[in-house]
Design an enzyme around this catalytic site. Structure first.
Site, PDB file in Angstrom:
ATOM      1  CG  ASP A 175      -2.116   0.611   0.918  1.00  0.00           C
ATOM      2  OD1 ASP A 175      -2.276   1.338   0.055  1.00  0.00           O
ATOM      3  OD2 ASP A 175      -3.195   0.495   1.589  1.00  0.00           O
ATOM      4  CG  ASP A 208      -9.184   1.456  -0.446  1.00  0.00           C
ATOM      5  OD1 ASP A 208      -8.552   1.170  -1.551  1.00  0.00           O
ATOM      6  OD2 ASP A 208      -9.280   1.282   0.683  1.00  0.00           O
TER       7      ASP A 208
END
Ligand code: NAG
Ligand code: NAG
Length: 440
Positions: A157, A218
């Protein structure tokens, strides 16, 4: 309108890829994030907190409920698995209360079930959830730690790092993973932090260092979120579509089928459009309590076979009609293809009339398989008109095989799935309940 040259465009596939030999077809499996987030309250919510028990439960379900055989073979940890501190040697360590056995033992448990284990780290000072991040000086240590534990996949990430730092960090992790000698699939969130589009993102370069990458936001448990992802990926398909291919994939994020936000029709739409996109099929749901309806959609062999096609060419949106019907198309091995008719309407099932000729299919006879009803029909010619009835926010999805293929080889178009070479002909006599969605 349909652009001529669609077929040619789609075959322009990016050249070189990360040479770890992994993910020649889009990865499949299960990941914790969308459904279980950063729930660390094991005291009050022991069955649903981020803990080794959750991942062992999901590994059991993948192995015992028919998922693994279909290709869903990764169990993936996301954020919030570590202790708040690194150990005395500066290595990441799992939270001792929630993962008392540690990650190596969890990897062993997963491998015993012939599954693979994915893990999460973040390039930056902290993870998005506030746990220890991986700064430049920690990259080699963390890569080696994951390899020592026999981890198979890393989601890297990008919270709490700058664009400048990411230019160094993502390639450095690729190099460090390679240097461990263990083949570890590498998912890069880099583009999602830099707008996801050229010139900020050099996708050619990304394909050389990552197996897949998150381009965009997301996913959330709602139809609105699915639609925003579909809009973004197909709205930017000219830039994104050519970048996918064996070993290097665009990742529109997890499948949320089986959760709370999607109707059955919307669930079929997510599955169909993710297959068109050659997207990773990574579920984030609760496999312990899944309804049979959600399971049937996620375990649809024809759609999985389309998703896992060996050519690995990402599909495209061909047209958006004034009637708010959209047509999507993906070329598959052996001159077969997939078509999705998608309705953005909110009134009633819409009867959409068209023909294969409209989508530039060459002249000829076609065998068509409706992947959700499990029914076949033959189109005598590419310009034979047909009508499909598409539910509001739903899809009709077809697998289309030129009938000449059957004449030439004596077999109907075979699903081009390397792992499960079932023949489309073997499905011919299978007639699941449900109405026929097509009328000649
Ligand atoms: C490391 O990279 C080299 C060169 O690209 C490749 O041949 C090798 O298979 C890679 N090793 C691993 C473990 O990924
Ligand atoms: C993008 O990356 C490729 C491969 O590393 C490189 O050859 C090319 O010059 C880069 N393009 C730009 C615009 O930087």
């Amino acid at each position: 309108m349909v652009s001529t040259g669609i077929f040619l465009l789609a075959f322009a596939v990016a050249s070189s890829a990360l040479e770890n030999g992994l993910m020649r077809t889009p990865p499949m499996g299960w990941m914790a994030w969308e459904r279980f987030r950063c729930n660390v309250d094991c005291e009050n919510d022991p069955k649903n907190c981020i803990s080794e028990g959750l991942f062992m439960d999901m590994a059991d379900r993948l192995a015992e409920d028919g998922w693994m055989e279909l290709g869903y073979d990764h169990v993936m940890i996301d954020d919030c698995w570590t202790s708040m501190q690194r150990d005395k040697d500066g290595r990441l360590q799992a939270d001792p209360h929630r993962f008392p056995g540690g990650i190596a033992k969890l990897a062993h448990y997963v491998h015993q079930r012939r599954l693979k284990l994915g893990i999460y780290a973040d390039f930056g000072t902290h993870t998005c959830g506030g746990y220890p991040g991986t700064t430049l000086d920690k990259i080699e240590t963390d890569a080696q730690t994951f390899a020592n534990w026999k981890v198979d996949y890393l989601k890297f990430d990008g919270c709490y790092s700058s664009a400048k730092e990411q230019e160094k960090g993502y390639p450095a992790m690729s190099k460090a993973l390679n240097a461990t000698g263990r083949r570890i699939g590498y998912s890069c969130s880099w583009p999602a932090y830099q707008g996801g589009l050229p010139p900020n993102i050099n996708y050619t370069f990304l394909g050389e260092i990552c197996n897949l990458w998150r381009n965009y936001d997301d996913i959330e448990d709602s139809w609105k979120s699915v639609l925003s992802i579909v809009d973004w990926f197909f709205g930017n398909q000219d830039q994104l579509q050519p970048m996918a291919g064996p070993g290097h994939w665009n990742d529109p994020d997890m499948l949320i089928i089986g959760n709370f936000g999607l109707s059955p029709d919307q669930s079929r739409s997510q599955m169909a459009l993710w297959a068109i996109m050659a997207a990773p099929l990574i579920m984030s749901n609760d496999l312990r309590t899944l309804t049979s309806e959600a399971r049937d959609i996620l375990q649809n062999k024809a759609i999985i076979a389309i998703n896992q096609d060996v050519l690995g060419i990402q599909g495209r949106r061909l047209l958006q009609e004034k009637s708010r019907i959209e047509v999507y198309w993906r070329p598959l091995a052996r001159s077969t293809s997939a078509l999705v008719f998608f309705s953005r309407r909110s009134d009633m099932p819409y009867r959409y009339q068209t023909s294969l000729a409209r989508f530039n299919y060459p002249a000829g006879l076609y065998d068509v398989y409706d992947v959700f009803t499990g029914t076949w029909m033959t189109l005598p010619s590419h310009d034979t008109p047909f009508t499909v009835s598409i539910n509001p926010s739903g899809v009709v999805m077809w697998y289309v095989a030129p009938a000449t293929l059957q004449e030439a080889t004596g077999e109907a178009g075979r699903y081009p799935n390397v792992r499960h070479k079932y023949r489309i002909s073997s499905l011919k006599h299978h007639q699941p309940e449900g109405e026929r969605h097509f009328f000649l």
